[in-house]
Enzyme design. Structure first.
Site, PDB file in Angstrom:
ATOM      1  N   GLU A 130     -10.052  -5.403  10.611  1.00 20.17           N
ATOM      2  CA  GLU A 130      -9.531  -4.490   9.593  1.00 20.17           C
ATOM      3  C   GLU A 130     -10.041  -4.922   8.218  1.00 20.17           C
ATOM      4  O   GLU A 130      -9.886  -6.086   7.832  1.00 20.17           O
ATOM      5  CB  GLU A 130      -8.001  -4.507   9.597  1.00 20.17           C
ATOM      6  CG  GLU A 130      -7.411  -3.492   8.641  1.00 20.17           C
ATOM      7  CD  GLU A 130      -5.881  -3.528   8.599  1.00 20.17           C
ATOM      8  OE1 GLU A 130      -5.313  -4.614   8.442  1.00 20.17           O
ATOM      9  OE2 GLU A 130      -5.272  -2.450   8.716  1.00 20.17           O
ATOM     10  N   ASN A 187       0.794  -1.240   0.000  1.00 13.82           N
ATOM     11  CA  ASN A 187       0.000   0.000   0.000  1.00 13.82           C
ATOM     12  C   ASN A 187       0.826   1.289   0.000  1.00 13.82           C
ATOM     13  O   ASN A 187       0.296   2.345  -0.319  1.00 13.82           O
ATOM     14  CB  ASN A 187      -1.016  -0.007   1.153  1.00 13.82           C
ATOM     15  CG  ASN A 187      -0.345   0.007   2.497  1.00 13.82           C
ATOM     16  OD1 ASN A 187       0.766  -0.497   2.651  1.00 13.82           O
ATOM     17  ND2 ASN A 187      -0.997   0.580   3.475  1.00 13.82           N
ATOM     18  N   GLU A 199       9.382   3.367  14.170  1.00 17.44           N
ATOM     19  CA  GLU A 199      10.031   3.722  12.913  1.00 17.44           C
ATOM     20  C   GLU A 199      10.084   5.246  12.826  1.00 17.44           C
ATOM     21  O   GLU A 199       9.338   5.950  13.491  1.00 17.44           O
ATOM     22  CB  GLU A 199       9.232   3.184  11.724  1.00 17.44           C
ATOM     23  CG  GLU A 199       9.103   1.674  11.752  1.00 17.44           C
ATOM     24  CD  GLU A 199       8.877   1.077  10.375  1.00 17.44           C
ATOM     25  OE1 GLU A 199       9.822   1.042   9.579  1.00 17.44           O
ATOM     26  OE2 GLU A 199       7.744   0.659  10.116  1.00 17.44           O
ATOM     27  N   GLU A 226       5.082  -3.537  11.964  1.00 18.65           N
ATOM     28  CA  GLU A 226       3.989  -2.570  11.833  1.00 18.65           C
ATOM     29  C   GLU A 226       2.860  -3.299  11.122  1.00 18.65           C
ATOM     30  O   GLU A 226       3.042  -3.769   9.989  1.00 18.65           O
ATOM     31  CB  GLU A 226       4.419  -1.345  11.020  1.00 18.65           C
ATOM     32  CG  GLU A 226       5.414  -0.447  11.718  1.00 18.65           C
ATOM     33  CD  GLU A 226       4.880   0.208  12.983  1.00 18.65           C
ATOM     34  OE1 GLU A 226       3.657   0.154  13.225  1.00 18.65           O
ATOM     35  OE2 GLU A 226       5.695   0.737  13.743  1.00 18.65           O
ATOM     36  N   GLY A 242       3.028  -5.099   7.346  1.00 15.35           N
ATOM     37  CA  GLY A 242       2.059  -5.896   6.594  1.00 15.35           C
ATOM     38  C   GLY A 242       0.942  -6.353   7.508  1.00 15.35           C
ATOM     39  O   GLY A 242       0.637  -5.690   8.503  1.00 15.35           O
ATOM     40  N   GLY A 269       2.744 -10.938  10.319  1.00 16.10           N
ATOM     41  CA  GLY A 269       3.574 -10.357  11.377  1.00 16.10           C
ATOM     42  C   GLY A 269       3.752 -11.316  12.545  1.00 16.10           C
ATOM     43  O   GLY A 269       4.853 -11.510  13.058  1.00 16.10           O
ATOM     44  N   GLN A 287      -8.243  -8.256  -2.764  1.00  8.20           N
ATOM     45  CA  GLN A 287      -8.624  -7.200  -1.812  1.00  8.20           C
ATOM     46  C   GLN A 287     -10.062  -6.745  -2.093  1.00  8.20           C
ATOM     47  O   GLN A 287     -10.827  -6.486  -1.157  1.00  8.20           O
ATOM     48  CB  GLN A 287      -7.643  -6.023  -1.914  1.00  8.20           C
ATOM     49  CG  GLN A 287      -7.920  -4.896  -0.949  1.00  8.20           C
ATOM     50  CD  GLN A 287      -7.823  -5.284   0.524  1.00  8.20           C
ATOM     51  OE1 GLN A 287      -6.836  -5.885   0.945  1.00  8.20           O
ATOM     52  NE2 GLN A 287      -8.847  -4.984   1.319  1.00  8.20           N
ATOM     53  N   CYS A 345      -2.978   1.852   6.683  1.00  8.70           N
ATOM     54  CA  CYS A 345      -3.050   1.303   8.047  1.00  8.70           C
ATOM     55  C   CYS A 345      -3.591   2.349   9.006  1.00  8.70           C
ATOM     56  O   CYS A 345      -4.148   2.017  10.045  1.00  8.70           O
ATOM     57  CB  CYS A 345      -1.661   0.847   8.479  1.00  8.70           C
ATOM     58  SG  CYS A 345      -0.441   2.126   8.184  1.00  8.70           S
TER      59      CYS A 345
HETATM   60  N1  LIG Z   1       1.165  -0.305  10.685  1.00  3.69           N
HETATM   61  C1  LIG Z   1       1.715   0.097   9.557  1.00  3.69           C
HETATM   62  O1  LIG Z   1       2.629   0.907   9.523  1.00  3.69           O
HETATM   63  C2  LIG Z   1       1.226  -0.433   8.254  1.00  3.69           C
HETATM   64  C3  LIG Z   1       1.496   0.282   7.097  1.00  3.69           C
HETATM   65  C4  LIG Z   1       1.019  -0.205   5.899  1.00  3.69           C
HETATM   66  C5  LIG Z   1       0.317  -1.411   5.849  1.00  3.69           C
HETATM   67  N2  LIG Z   1       0.084  -2.078   6.971  1.00  3.69           N
HETATM   68  C6  LIG Z   1      -0.695  -3.327   6.942  1.00  3.69           C
HETATM   69  O2  LIG Z   1      -0.324  -4.128   5.830  1.00  3.69           O
HETATM   70  C7  LIG Z   1      -1.409  -4.954   5.439  1.00  3.69           C
HETATM   71  C8  LIG Z   1      -1.536  -4.936   3.931  1.00  3.69           C
HETATM   72  O3  LIG Z   1      -0.339  -5.338   3.348  1.00  3.69           O
HETATM   73  P1  LIG Z   1      -0.124  -6.771   2.672  1.00  3.69           P
HETATM   74  O4  LIG Z   1      -1.435  -7.334   2.241  1.00  3.69           O
HETATM   75  O5  LIG Z   1       0.962  -6.606   1.659  1.00  3.69           O
HETATM   76  O6  LIG Z   1       0.391  -7.634   3.913  1.00  3.69           O
HETATM   77  P2  LIG Z   1       1.005  -9.113   3.886  1.00  3.69           P
HETATM   78  O7  LIG Z   1       1.242  -9.489   5.306  1.00  3.69           O
HETATM   79  O8  LIG Z   1       0.212 -10.032   3.047  1.00  3.69           O
HETATM   80  O9  LIG Z   1       2.400  -8.946   3.125  1.00  3.69           O
HETATM   81  C9  LIG Z   1       3.385  -8.055   3.581  1.00  3.69           C
HETATM   82  C10 LIG Z   1       4.746  -8.549   3.105  1.00  3.69           C
HETATM   83  O10 LIG Z   1       5.042  -9.780   3.758  1.00  3.69           O
HETATM   84  C11 LIG Z   1       5.457 -10.736   2.800  1.00  3.69           C
HETATM   85  N3  LIG Z   1       5.162 -12.085   3.300  1.00  3.69           N
HETATM   86  C12 LIG Z   1       4.028 -12.797   3.137  1.00  3.69           C
HETATM   87  N4  LIG Z   1       4.151 -14.007   3.733  1.00  3.69           N
HETATM   88  C13 LIG Z   1       5.381 -14.054   4.297  1.00  3.69           C
HETATM   89  C14 LIG Z   1       6.091 -15.026   5.058  1.00  3.69           C
HETATM   90  N5  LIG Z   1       5.553 -16.204   5.360  1.00  3.69           N
HETATM   91  N6  LIG Z   1       7.330 -14.736   5.496  1.00  3.69           N
HETATM   92  C15 LIG Z   1       7.883 -13.518   5.207  1.00  3.69           C
HETATM   93  N7  LIG Z   1       7.267 -12.565   4.467  1.00  3.69           N
HETATM   94  C16 LIG Z   1       6.022 -12.821   4.026  1.00  3.69           C
HETATM   95  C17 LIG Z   1       4.690 -10.350   1.555  1.00  3.69           C
HETATM   96  O11 LIG Z   1       5.266 -10.921   0.405  1.00  3.69           O
HETATM   97  C18 LIG Z   1       4.810  -8.833   1.604  1.00  3.69           C
HETATM   98  O12 LIG Z   1       6.059  -8.439   1.100  1.00  3.69           O
HETATM   99  C19 LIG Z   1      -2.619  -4.379   6.165  1.00  3.69           C
HETATM  100  O13 LIG Z   1      -2.957  -5.216   7.235  1.00  3.69           O
HETATM  101  C20 LIG Z   1      -2.124  -3.045   6.692  1.00  3.69           C
HETATM  102  O14 LIG Z   1      -2.769  -2.572   7.844  1.00  3.69           O
HETATM  103  C21 LIG Z   1       0.514  -1.627   8.174  1.00  3.69           C
HETATM  104  O1  LIG Z   2      -1.150   8.269   7.357  1.00  7.09           O
HETATM  105  S1  LIG Z   2      -0.378   8.464   6.117  1.00  7.09           S
HETATM  106  O2  LIG Z   2       0.322   9.782   6.112  1.00  7.09           O
HETATM  107  O3  LIG Z   2      -1.214   8.349   4.943  1.00  7.09           O
HETATM  108  C1  LIG Z   2       0.811   7.236   6.047  1.00  7.09           C
HETATM  109  C2  LIG Z   2       1.905   7.443   5.277  1.00  7.09           C
HETATM  110  C3  LIG Z   2       2.843   6.424   5.195  1.00  7.09           C
HETATM  111  C4  LIG Z   2       2.613   5.259   5.898  1.00  7.09           C
HETATM  112  C5  LIG Z   2       3.585   4.164   5.816  1.00  7.09           C
HETATM  113  O4  LIG Z   2       3.370   3.168   6.759  1.00  7.09           O
HETATM  114  C6  LIG Z   2       1.515   5.072   6.659  1.00  7.09           C
HETATM  115  C7  LIG Z   2       0.597   6.085   6.733  1.00  7.09           C
END
Ligand SMILES: NC(=O)c1ccc[n+]([C@@H]2O[C@H](COP(=O)([O-])OP(=O)(O)OC[C@H]3O[C@@H](n4cnc5c(N)ncnc54)[C@H](O)[C@@H]3O)[C@@H](O)[C@H]2O)c1
Ligand SMILES: O=S(=O)(O)c1ccc(CO)cc1
Length: 478
Positions: free
Chosen positions: A380, A149, A459, A247, A225, A230, A328, A281
């Site tokens: 979520e 994202n 971070e 995160e 992710g 995580g 999605q 997120c």
């Molecule tokens: N808190 C934050 O800062 C933040 C920011 C952005 C997105 N997110 C979260 O990310 C999620 C969306 O992203 P997504 O769908 O790409 O998440 P995801 O967990 O499916 O994938 C994230 C990354 O992990 C990798 N991955 C998947 N399986 C793995 C494994 N077994 N071992 C190691 N790596 C693996 C994926 O290839 C990808 O690069 C949402 O839940 C969102 O809230 C959190």
């Molecule tokens: O809240 S936001 O400014 O849109 C924002 C920017 C970057 C990231 C990366 O985790 C998350 C939220």
């Protein structure tokens, strides 16, 4: 069509299979074919990083400053072009894409500056004739695993501090957005990062990511992710005592009180919940609204949503781009059905839209009548879907806002200083927003959450040093 290769040990390597990068605004548009590393290539990248680490850890701060500053300058100079690539592959609107690229450039500039601000402490000992020094050293090889994202901002805010503090990097971007990751790797390579110090391994999480998480030469993993991935990473890292930073998700509340300025409330709600297609997120997915303003707030949000244009991310005037992919989109539609079956009332949107091109277009959805126990209030969704919960007063609003397993961002809209101050103190979240949307953060201050949203040090900003360095205490007898 050319294949965009991986960067391992300073060499661009194809090998293995390839993955098409598809535009979610136009499924007939294939942006490029990107190499998919296999497990052997992931091992090679880790070995290259390990070999490069001793020299990079001791490299001069001028060299590190120059590389990060140069990378930041190029990113900023190319923000329109890279922003268009980002919007084409991820689906956020062009202004949002350009804004994200600019953020990435600024992050590199910030951490270039941090290289020059590296410091330690010199303290007296409690014992006579001894001096104490506290210094920070790099951790080693760091595995960076990122989501789709924020295709360039999240990689930037992991790669820049990792390199600034003298670590070597193995970077695995999300499969859906390899274009921005590849462009960033190309910029870093040409900015003069020595061979092996930075490695790009595009590939599957279950293959490349898994090798990185289990490998004993990867000293630390920074992951952004989903909660499920995580958790699995944390368990594996804990087994071998690797440092970990996670995160993950959010279910961010926006509290709207009777005394709120209605236009501020509507603006915070619409921006926070629906911009970037709700795929942040930090997005607000729960509006917690006191009775006296409830009906006016719902009406105001509906009117704003009706005026938004959902279309191709690259078209001028588009407010909301497509959902990132079919899976999605299925999840968003599934939650819209769940909300209806839970007896929340869908008062706006939630419909698939036809546009000139084949894309994943969904109108922003608003539910009212949600209650705290409903799945749409607890889980979520990660799409343009939000719901309103009606509450009696501030005290109930705060309790509902905190009643979640997540704790990333939490917002309040009020003109009462008393309530704003109380909320700031009592919101159980890593980031609190007063009269501002839950999404929309700076790049130079800490970012992160509490409870199920985050694990490990923050971070961004100078707080990033906590994860990317290890502290050494030296005693020197005179
Ligand atoms: N808190 C934050 O800062 C933040 C920011 C952005 C997105 N997110 C979260 O990310 C999620 C969306 O992203 P997504 O769908 O790409 O998440 P995801 O967990 O499916 O994938 C994230 C990354 O992990 C990798 N991955 C998947 N399986 C793995 C494994 N077994 N071992 C190691 N790596 C693996 C994926 O290839 C990808 O690069 C949402 O839940 C969102 O809230 C959190
Ligand atoms: O809240 S936001 O400014 O849109 C924002 C920017 C970057 C990231 C990366 O985790 C998350 C939220």
């Amino acid at each position: 069509m050319n294949v965009f290769p991986n960067l391992i040990g300073g060499q661009w390597l194809e090998g293995g299979s390839v993955n098409p990068n598809i535009n979610p605004s136009n499924l007939d548009d294939v942006i490029g074919q990107y190499a998919q590393a296999d497990a052997a290539q992931a091992h090679s990248a880790i070995a290259a990083a390990r070999a490069a680490f001793p020299a990079w850890a001791l490299s001069g701060i001028q060299q590190r400053f120059d590389i990060l500053d140069k990378a930041g300058s190029e990113i900023l100079a190319r923000k329109e072009e890279l922003g268009a690539l980002l919007s084409r592959e991820e689906g956020k609107t062009l202004p949002e894409g350009i804004g994200e690229v600019a953020r990435a450039g600024q992050i590199f500039k910030f951490f270039a500056g941090e290289v020059l601000r590296l410091s330690g402490d010199k303290l007296p000992s409690v014992r006579p004739g001894i001096d104490v020094e506290v210094t920070r050293e790099p951790v080693g090889v760091i595995g960076l695993i990122t989501p789709w994202n924020f295709p360039i901002a999240i990689p930037a805010w992991k790669i820049a501090p990792a390199l600034a503090y003298g670590n070597c990097v193995v970077f695995k971007p999300a499969e859906l957005v390899p274009g921005s990751a590849w462009a960033l790797a190309d910029i870093l390579h040409r900015a003069g990062v020595p061979a092996g110090v930075f490695n790009l391994v595009m590939g599957r999480g279950s293959v490349v990511g898994d090798v990185m998480v289990r490998h004993r030469d990867v000293s630390a993993i920074s992951f952004t992710g989903s909660v499920g991935t995580g958790r699995a990473i944390a368990a594996l890292a804990a087994e071998r005592l690797a440092k970990v930073q996670l995160e993950m998700g959010g279910k961010n509340p926006l509290v709207v009180l009777d005394d709120a300025d209605l236009s501020v409330a509507v603006n915070c709600a619409v921006q926070g919940a629906y911009f970037s297609t709700g795929q942040r997120c930090t997005a607000s997915s729960r509006f917690i609204v006191t009775s006296g303003i409830h009906d006016r707030f719902v009406q105001g949000v509906k009117e704003r949503l009706a005026a938004l244009k959902v279309d191709d991310a690259l078209l001028e005037g588009t407010d909301i781009g497509p959902v990132v992919d079919a899976s999605q989109l299925d999840q968003d539609l599934r939650y819209i059905e769940i909300g209806k079956s839970e007896d929340a009332e869908l008062v706006f949107g939630g419909e698939l839209l036809q546009r000139r091109t084949r894309g994943h277009f969904l109108s922003p959805a608003l539910f009212t009548g949600a209650t705290a126990g409903m799945r749409i209030s607890r889980e979520e969704i990660f799409g343009p879907v939000a719901s309103v919960q009606r509450v009696a007063d501030y005290e109930e609003a705060l309790a509902v806002a905190n009643d979640t397993e997540f704790g990333l961002s939490s917002g309040v809209v009020t003109t009462s200083l008393k309530h704003a101050s109380h909320f700031k103190r009592h919101a159980q979240a890593g980031m609190v927003m007063v009269n501002a949307p839950t999404a929309g953060v700076d790049y130079h201050v800490p970012f992160g959450g509490r409870k199920g949203s985050s694990l490990g040090p923050r971070e961004q900003g100078r707080y990033a040093a906590e994860f990317y360095t290890t502290v050494k205490t030296t005693y020197i007898a005179a």
